[in-house]
Motif scaffolding. Sequence first.
Motif, PDB file in Angstrom:
ATOM      1  N   SER A   1     -69.954 -39.575  18.080  1.00 15.82           N
ATOM      2  CA  SER A   1     -69.213 -40.640  18.757  1.00 15.82           C
ATOM      3  C   SER A   1     -67.732 -40.382  18.539  1.00 15.82           C
ATOM      4  O   SER A   1     -67.338 -39.553  17.714  1.00 15.82           O
TER       5      SER A   1
ATOM      6  N   TYR B   1     -64.261 -41.954  17.093  1.00 24.91           N
ATOM      7  CA  TYR B   1     -63.928 -42.923  16.044  1.00 24.91           C
ATOM      8  C   TYR B   1     -62.437 -43.227  16.082  1.00 24.91           C
ATOM      9  O   TYR B   1     -61.636 -42.327  16.366  1.00 24.91           O
TER      10      TYR B   1
ATOM     11  N   GLU C   1     -73.002 -38.341  11.171  1.00 26.21           N
ATOM     12  CA  GLU C   1     -73.687 -38.893  12.357  1.00 26.21           C
ATOM     13  C   GLU C   1     -74.517 -37.822  13.066  1.00 26.21           C
ATOM     14  O   GLU C   1     -75.624 -38.083  13.520  1.00 26.21           O
TER      15      GLU C   1
ATOM     16  N   LYS D   1     -63.670 -46.910  12.558  1.00 21.38           N
ATOM     17  CA  LYS D   1     -64.517 -47.667  13.487  1.00 21.38           C
ATOM     18  C   LYS D   1     -65.020 -46.751  14.600  1.00 21.38           C
ATOM     19  O   LYS D   1     -64.268 -45.884  15.070  1.00 21.38           O
ATOM     20  N   ILE D   2     -66.287 -46.974  14.994  1.00 23.77           N
ATOM     21  CA  ILE D   2     -66.793 -46.240  16.163  1.00 23.77           C
ATOM     22  C   ILE D   2     -66.185 -46.888  17.402  1.00 23.77           C
ATOM     23  O   ILE D   2     -66.135 -48.106  17.517  1.00 23.77           O
ATOM     24  N   LEU D   3     -65.706 -46.064  18.330  1.00 27.16           N
ATOM     25  CA  LEU D   3     -65.204 -46.585  19.607  1.00 27.16           C
ATOM     26  C   LEU D   3     -66.400 -46.763  20.528  1.00 27.16           C
ATOM     27  O   LEU D   3     -67.174 -45.833  20.741  1.00 27.16           O
ATOM     28  N   SER D   4     -66.568 -47.979  21.066  1.00 26.39           N
ATOM     29  CA  SER D   4     -67.748 -48.214  21.915  1.00 26.39           C
ATOM     30  C   SER D   4     -67.647 -47.294  23.146  1.00 26.39           C
ATOM     31  O   SER D   4     -66.565 -47.093  23.682  1.00 26.39           O
ATOM     32  N   PRO D   5     -68.792 -46.709  23.568  1.00 21.70           N
ATOM     33  CA  PRO D   5     -68.777 -45.715  24.657  1.00 21.70           C
ATOM     34  C   PRO D   5     -68.283 -46.312  25.981  1.00 21.70           C
ATOM     35  O   PRO D   5     -68.377 -47.499  26.177  1.00 21.70           O
TER      36      PRO D   5
END
Length: 161
Positions: free
Chosen positions: A39, A41, A131, A157-161
């Motif tokens: 992902s 981040y 991940e 933080k994971i950036l939402s797709p």
Amino acid sequence: GIDVYLGLGSNLDKPVHQIQAALEALDNLAETAIKCCSSLYASQPMGPQDQPDYVNAVVLIHTQLAPLFLLKALQEIELEHGRVRKSERWGPRTLDIDILLYGEQQIDSSELVVPHYGMKQREFVLFPLFEISPQLCLPDGELLAELIKKCPINGLKILSP
Ligand SMILES: CC1(C)Nc2nc(N)[nH]c(=O)c2N=C1O
């Protein structure tokens, strides 16, 4: 070919787009294929704080390119994406592509140090790496899962797709 983990980072000029463009450039690289990508981040800048947050990712490629050849090809991609080397150490950048791991190899040359010298202390490297490869064992025998336990998350933080 060899499995190579690359660390991508950007905090200038639309960082998400920079990372996406870097992935396309990697996919077009000779004798190289992307096998997996983490992902994206958002991470707080390590080093000088007076710069924007970074977008980071880790990508697993399979390549036939030798280490120094791969390094040159990655430096060309960075330059193509407007990377301008300024005097400030650890200043902001449009695109960073670091070789984190090159198979099981340990490389110590003036041009290239692998495993990447700072990866064990960088949450923006360790967590994306975990991940995509939770079972990973580093060339020195250290388990990624053990490094993760000791690494502060520092607001990653994971950036939402
Ligand atoms: C300037 C320095 C050390 N700080 C970073 N900080 C973050 N969060 N992400 C990076 O990719 C990054 N890259 C760097 O080169």
